[in-house]
Scaffold this active site. Structure first.
Site, PDB file in Angstrom:
ATOM      1  N   GLY A   8       0.824  -1.216   0.000  1.00 53.01           N
ATOM      2  CA  GLY A   8       0.000   0.000   0.000  1.00 53.01           C
ATOM      3  C   GLY A   8       0.850   1.255   0.000  1.00 53.01           C
ATOM      4  O   GLY A   8       0.632   2.170   0.789  1.00 53.01           O
ATOM      5  N   ARG A  11       0.156   5.696  -1.829  1.00 50.38           N
ATOM      6  CA  ARG A  11      -0.361   6.945  -1.223  1.00 50.38           C
ATOM      7  C   ARG A  11      -0.032   6.947   0.267  1.00 50.38           C
ATOM      8  O   ARG A  11       0.356   5.932   0.833  1.00 50.38           O
ATOM      9  CB  ARG A  11      -1.886   7.013  -1.359  1.00 50.38           C
ATOM     10  N   VAL A  60      -3.387  -7.369  -1.636  1.00 50.62           N
ATOM     11  CA  VAL A  60      -2.749  -8.123  -0.541  1.00 50.62           C
ATOM     12  C   VAL A  60      -3.761  -8.892   0.316  1.00 50.62           C
ATOM     13  O   VAL A  60      -3.365  -9.658   1.193  1.00 50.62           O
ATOM     14  CB  VAL A  60      -1.855  -7.220   0.353  1.00 50.62           C
ATOM     15  N   TYR A 151     -12.554  -2.789  11.965  1.00 48.97           N
ATOM     16  CA  TYR A 151     -11.212  -2.194  11.826  1.00 48.97           C
ATOM     17  C   TYR A 151     -10.422  -2.388  13.116  1.00 48.97           C
ATOM     18  O   TYR A 151      -9.262  -2.806  13.090  1.00 48.97           O
ATOM     19  CB  TYR A 151     -11.361  -0.710  11.486  1.00 48.97           C
ATOM     20  N   LYS A 155      -7.002  -4.595  13.576  1.00 51.42           N
ATOM     21  CA  LYS A 155      -5.740  -3.990  14.026  1.00 51.42           C
ATOM     22  C   LYS A 155      -5.277  -4.601  15.358  1.00 51.42           C
ATOM     23  O   LYS A 155      -4.076  -4.723  15.598  1.00 51.42           O
ATOM     24  CB  LYS A 155      -5.892  -2.472  14.126  1.00 51.42           C
TER      25      LYS A 155
HETATM   26  P1  NAP Z   1      -4.518   5.660   2.584  1.00 48.91           P
HETATM   27  O1  NAP Z   1      -3.946   7.008   2.352  1.00 48.91           O
HETATM   28  O2  NAP Z   1      -5.974   5.415   2.389  1.00 48.91           O
HETATM   29  O3  NAP Z   1      -3.672   4.619   1.691  1.00 48.91           O
HETATM   30  C1  NAP Z   1      -3.998   3.255   1.737  1.00 48.91           C
HETATM   31  C2  NAP Z   1      -3.001   2.495   0.901  1.00 48.91           C
HETATM   32  O4  NAP Z   1      -3.314   1.088   1.007  1.00 48.91           O
HETATM   33  C3  NAP Z   1      -3.067   2.856  -0.579  1.00 48.91           C
HETATM   34  O5  NAP Z   1      -1.746   2.881  -1.101  1.00 48.91           O
HETATM   35  C4  NAP Z   1      -3.850   1.685  -1.184  1.00 48.91           C
HETATM   36  O6  NAP Z   1      -3.464   1.384  -2.524  1.00 48.91           O
HETATM   37  C5  NAP Z   1      -3.412   0.544  -0.302  1.00 48.91           C
HETATM   38  N1  NAP Z   1      -4.348  -0.580  -0.299  1.00 48.91           N
HETATM   39  C6  NAP Z   1      -5.615  -0.620   0.189  1.00 48.91           C
HETATM   40  N2  NAP Z   1      -6.137  -1.851   0.003  1.00 48.91           N
HETATM   41  C7  NAP Z   1      -5.170  -2.596  -0.607  1.00 48.91           C
HETATM   42  C8  NAP Z   1      -5.095  -3.948  -1.050  1.00 48.91           C
HETATM   43  N3  NAP Z   1      -6.134  -4.794  -0.894  1.00 48.91           N
HETATM   44  N4  NAP Z   1      -3.953  -4.374  -1.648  1.00 48.91           N
HETATM   45  C9  NAP Z   1      -2.897  -3.535  -1.799  1.00 48.91           C
HETATM   46  N5  NAP Z   1      -2.905  -2.244  -1.393  1.00 48.91           N
HETATM   47  C10 NAP Z   1      -4.038  -1.790  -0.808  1.00 48.91           C
HETATM   48  O7  NAP Z   1      -4.235   5.156   4.070  1.00 48.91           O
HETATM   49  P2  NAP Z   1      -3.124   5.606   5.139  1.00 48.91           P
HETATM   50  O8  NAP Z   1      -3.741   6.584   6.042  1.00 48.91           O
HETATM   51  O9  NAP Z   1      -1.842   5.895   4.473  1.00 48.91           O
HETATM   52  O10 NAP Z   1      -3.009   4.232   5.948  1.00 48.91           O
HETATM   53  C11 NAP Z   1      -1.900   3.361   5.866  1.00 48.91           C
HETATM   54  C12 NAP Z   1      -1.963   2.387   7.028  1.00 48.91           C
HETATM   55  O11 NAP Z   1      -1.941   3.128   8.248  1.00 48.91           O
HETATM   56  C13 NAP Z   1      -3.238   1.543   7.070  1.00 48.91           C
HETATM   57  O12 NAP Z   1      -2.938   0.243   7.508  1.00 48.91           O
HETATM   58  C14 NAP Z   1      -4.085   2.257   8.095  1.00 48.91           C
HETATM   59  O13 NAP Z   1      -5.032   1.420   8.696  1.00 48.91           O
HETATM   60  C15 NAP Z   1      -3.033   2.727   9.056  1.00 48.91           C
HETATM   61  N6  NAP Z   1      -3.455   3.849   9.909  1.00 48.91           N
HETATM   62  C16 NAP Z   1      -3.769   5.070   9.381  1.00 48.91           C
HETATM   63  C17 NAP Z   1      -4.175   6.094  10.228  1.00 48.91           C
HETATM   64  C18 NAP Z   1      -4.538   7.469   9.727  1.00 48.91           C
HETATM   65  O14 NAP Z   1      -4.986   8.289  10.538  1.00 48.91           O
HETATM   66  N7  NAP Z   1      -4.343   7.779   8.460  1.00 48.91           N
HETATM   67  C19 NAP Z   1      -4.264   5.868  11.607  1.00 48.91           C
HETATM   68  C20 NAP Z   1      -3.948   4.610  12.101  1.00 48.91           C
HETATM   69  C21 NAP Z   1      -3.529   3.611  11.249  1.00 48.91           C
HETATM   70  P3  NAP Z   1      -4.237   1.916  -3.866  1.00 48.91           P
HETATM   71  O15 NAP Z   1      -4.567   3.363  -3.674  1.00 48.91           O
HETATM   72  O16 NAP Z   1      -3.208   1.662  -4.929  1.00 48.91           O
HETATM   73  O17 NAP Z   1      -5.448   1.051  -4.042  1.00 48.91           O
END
Ligand code: NAP
Length: 244
Positions: A8, A11, A60, A151, A155
């Site tokens: 992932g 982005r 994934v 979710y 996690k």
């Molecule tokens: P994001 O900006 O929505 O980006 C999500 C990424 O995951 C994208 O690159 C997307 O790829 C990829 N993805 C989603 N489903 C996928 C799949 N089935 N196979 C391969 N790639 C997949 O999210 P983010 O905020 O960066 O989050 C990244 C991680 O941090 C996640 O695990 C999230 O739960 C965790 N997190 C985030 C926050 C927050 O506040 N942002 C807080 C706690 C934890 P495509 O766009 O190419 O589909």
């Protein structure tokens, strides 16, 4: 330096991790699912830093696609020395409104993906008697979020898997840790209004919102030799929002 795979990475936090590892000199595999253009732009950006890099499309949440992804990376960059399980999705709503399909989508994307990628990465790491796995959890996996049961469960599962696997593969020279972000401004926060985000900021003791780079810095640290004695740990990066 070695080779890293970040799932992932097209982005958000994953892209910031890819930049951080490439700047540190790692050959970097960028996994993506839908955002092909962003992944390719990132690949070009990283190549300009002088490292080998590749984009690899794979869902994934599908074990077969994960196995194929690892085969392609092995052929192009070599086996990953570092695996960052970052890909994830969130969804909010009442548990009683959630369909079985949506539950399974949340669990397979956020939790089963970590199992599939660890299973694919470990044989080469065990042969090398070294390797690092870093799983991106969430503060909601530590304390639970109302209206985000699936979710939070996924996690929490990631945290349990991290601790168990650290014990299992520590004797093989492999470290397994989690980084548990708080509120980080990425597309994942898009459904929150400006007012909601202001409240979240106010509820955060450091009175700040996280950036993808805040998380990438913690991941890079855990991947480094400076963390050589750290395994099975959950590093919370949340401005003090959740302190357990
Ligand atoms: P994001 O900006 O929505 O980006 C999500 C990424 O995951 C994208 O690159 C997307 O790829 C990829 N993805 C989603 N489903 C996928 C799949 N089935 N196979 C391969 N790639 C997949 O999210 P983010 O905020 O960066 O989050 C990244 C991680 O941090 C996640 O695990 C999230 O739960 C965790 N997190 C985030 C926050 C927050 O506040 N942002 C807080 C706690 C934890 P495509 O766009 O190419 O589909």
């Amino acid at each position: 330096m070695g080779t890293v795979l970040i799932t992932g990475a097209s982005r958000g936090i994953g892209a910031a991790c890819a930049r951080a590892f490439a700047k540190a000199g790692f050959d970097t595999a960028i996994n993506y699912l839908n955002s092909a253009d962003k992944a390719q732009e990132l690949e070009e950006e990283l190549r300009a830093l002088g490292v080998n890099t590749m984009c690899v499309r794979a869902d994934v949440s599908d074990g077969r696609e994960v196995a194929e992804m690892f085969a392609r990376i092995r052929d192009t960059l070599g086996d990953p020395d570092i695996l960052v399980n970052n890909a994830g999705i969130s969804a909010s709503g009442l548990l009683t409104d959630m369909s079985d399909t949506e539950w399974e989508r949340l669990i397979s994307t956020n939790l089963s993906s970590v199992f599939y990628c660890c299973k694919a990465a470990l044989p080469a790491m065990i042969r090398a008697h070294s390797g690092v796995i870093i799983n991106i959890a969430s503060m909601w996996g530590e304390v639970g979020a109302s209206c985000e049961a699936a979710y939070s469960a996924a996690k929490a599962g990631v945290i349990g898997l991290t601790k168990a696997l650290a014990k299992e593969v520590g004797p093989s020279g492999i470290r397994v840790n989690a980084v548990s972000p708080g509120v980080v401004m990425t597309d994942m926060m898009a459904e929150y209004s400006a007012d909601d985000i202001a409240v979240l900021k106010e509820e955060t003791p450091l009175n700040a919102l996280g950036t993808p780079e805040d998380i990438a810095d913690a991941v890079l640290y855990l991947a480094s030799d400076k963390a050589r004695f750290i395994t099975g740990e959950v590093l919370s990066v949340n401005g003090g929002m959740v302190i357990t």
